[in-house]
Motif scaffolding. Structure first.
Motif, mmCIF file in Angstrom:
data_model
loop_
_atom_site.group_PDB
_atom_site.id
_atom_site.type_symbol
_atom_site.label_atom_id
_atom_site.label_comp_id
_atom_site.label_asym_id
_atom_site.label_seq_id
_atom_site.Cartn_x
_atom_site.Cartn_y
_atom_site.Cartn_z
ATOM 1 N N PRO A 260 0.816 -1.227 0.000
ATOM 2 C CA PRO A 260 0.000 0.000 0.000
ATOM 3 C C PRO A 260 0.847 1.275 0.000
ATOM 4 O O PRO A 260 0.474 2.277 -0.620
ATOM 5 N N LEU A 261 1.997 1.223 0.698
ATOM 6 C CA LEU A 261 2.899 2.375 0.705
ATOM 7 C C LEU A 261 3.392 2.675 -0.704
ATOM 8 O O LEU A 261 3.458 3.846 -1.122
ATOM 9 N N LEU A 262 3.731 1.620 -1.456
ATOM 10 C CA LEU A 262 4.198 1.809 -2.825
ATOM 11 C C LEU A 262 3.085 2.356 -3.704
ATOM 12 O O LEU A 262 3.319 3.234 -4.546
ATOM 13 N N LEU A 263 1.866 1.851 -3.523
ATOM 14 C CA LEU A 263 0.739 2.347 -4.323
ATOM 15 C C LEU A 263 0.508 3.842 -4.087
ATOM 16 O O LEU A 263 0.266 4.595 -5.035
ATOM 17 N N ALA A 265 2.792 5.936 -3.064
ATOM 18 C CA ALA A 265 3.956 6.647 -3.586
ATOM 19 C C ALA A 265 3.875 6.812 -5.101
ATOM 20 O O ALA A 265 4.322 7.829 -5.649
ATOM 21 N N VAL A 266 3.314 5.816 -5.776
ATOM 22 C CA VAL A 266 3.168 5.900 -7.231
ATOM 23 C C VAL A 266 2.271 7.067 -7.613
ATOM 24 O O VAL A 266 2.510 7.771 -8.604
ATOM 25 N N GLU A 267 1.231 7.291 -6.821
ATOM 26 C CA GLU A 267 0.305 8.381 -7.117
ATOM 27 C C GLU A 267 0.962 9.749 -6.969
ATOM 28 O O GLU A 267 0.620 10.695 -7.676
ATOM 29 N N ALA A 274 9.705 4.147 -0.816
ATOM 30 C CA ALA A 274 8.890 2.938 -0.777
ATOM 31 C C ALA A 274 9.610 1.775 -1.450
ATOM 32 O O ALA A 274 9.556 0.634 -0.972
ATOM 33 N N CYS A 275 10.295 2.047 -2.542
ATOM 34 C CA CYS A 275 11.036 0.999 -3.244
ATOM 35 C C CYS A 275 12.192 0.479 -2.397
ATOM 36 O O CYS A 275 12.465 -0.729 -2.361
ATOM 37 N N ARG A 276 12.876 1.369 -1.692
ATOM 38 C CA ARG A 276 13.986 0.932 -0.841
ATOM 39 C C ARG A 276 13.477 0.051 0.297
ATOM 40 O O ARG A 276 14.079 -0.982 0.617
ATOM 41 N N ALA A 277 12.366 0.437 0.922
ATOM 42 C CA ALA A 277 11.813 -0.364 2.011
ATOM 43 C C ALA A 277 11.367 -1.732 1.515
ATOM 44 O O ALA A 277 11.626 -2.769 2.159
#
Length: 308
Positions: A260-263, A265-267, A274-277
């Motif tokens: 969900p964090l990546l989603l 971040a994409v927005e 988010a990618c590093r985590a």
């Protein structure tokens, strides 16, 4: 030394064939049709052809080491008649030839499938699944008799295929998370969509792994925990369960927090953190998988509750 070499080859075969099957399967359910063309998102052709050819080489080396151990012949150059007997007069040899044939089908499908990327992926993945399932005949499942043997081999094969699907997905996510791929938003969007799509697939794989794992334990050891911490087999099996628990915990972290964090971040276009985590989490999960495969390679050479 020969035992260590045999275990190392088993580990390498598990790793290679699971990667071959899992990556092919991921490309079918995790990527859009346009993304299945090699090089658009992942170098599918290179990875599948490379792992299939490596699987052939590892299988040849494994056959020689196994034949040497079973025949007692110490001279490598004198193994010819023993190898021929192993291939044509044993079930293990027949499944070995089936694996080699399936791997070459996978190679040909990938190398000649530029005009039909999805069709070639289906064929290559099916062949990879056959190759991976043949490893069940080199484990405890082949030691049972009668109907029990059939059920044991089916459970072992399903366990291998589910594990391969999970491992291949982790490898695909890792490739998509390489720093060079996460600088642009388009590959990250593909990654976020694939992670979301893996939620249902991952739940099914976990269920299959748990059910077949319980079945395999009951068929190998029986409905008992007696002596599980007093034998080499039991200790390694317990470590495997602990590492599987770590994998489930990391998968839950990815599912409920990092994906969900990546989603989000994409927005916003701020996907770096988010990618590093997610990369760190997947690295830990990937490491747990490697340790599990190493334990499985060793467990396959031990008898139930063996102390050696």
């Amino acid at each position: 030394m020969s035992d260590l070499l045999g275990i190392a080859l088993r580990f390498a075969l598990y790793l290679d064939l699971m990667l071959l099957f899992g990556l092919g399967l991921f490309a079918l359910y995790g990527l859009k049709a346009s993304e299945r063309v090699s090089g658009v998102v992942l170098n599918i052709k290179g990875w599948l052809a490379g792992t299939a050819i490596l699987g052939v080489l590892l299988s040849m080396a494994s056959l020689l080491v196994m034949t040497r151990a079973m025949s007692g012949e110490q001279a490598w150059q004198a193994l010819g008649p023993h190898v021929q007997m192993m291939l044509w007069q044993t079930e293990l040899g027949l499944t070995w030839m089936l694996r080699i044939g399936a791997l070459w089908v996978a190679v040909l499908a990938v190398m000649t499938g530029a005009a039909w990327p999805t069709g070639s992926l289906w064929l290559a993945t099916w062949a990879a699944g056959v190759a991976l399932a043949t490893l069940a005949w080199a484990g405890h499942g082949a030691m049972s008799d009668g109907a029990l043997r059939v059920w044991h081999l089916m459970a072992d094969s399903a366990h291998l295929l589910a594990a391969g699907a999970w491992f291949g997905a982790l490898a695909a996510f890792g490739l998509l998370l390489l720093p060079g791929n996460t600088q642009d938003i388009a590959p990250v969007r593909s990654l976020a969509r694939a992670l979301t799509g893996f939620e249902v697939v991952g739940a099914v794989l976990v269920a299959v792994l748990i059910v077949t794992g319980v079945v395999n334990y009951l068929l190998v050891v029986g409905a008992t925990l007696d002596g599980i911490t007093q034998s080499t087999y039991g200790i390694l099996f317990s470590l495997k369960l602990a590492l599987f628990g770590v994998m489930l915990a990391m998968a839950a972290l990815n599912r409920f927090h990092l994906s969900p964090l990546l989603l989000r971040a994409v927005e916003t276009g701020e996907q770096a953190m988010a990618c590093r985590a997610l990369r760190r989490s997947l690295s830990l999960e990937f490491g747990a998988v490697l340790l599990i495969l190493g334990l499985v390679a060793g467990l396959g050479t031990l008898g139930p509750m063996s102390s050696d």
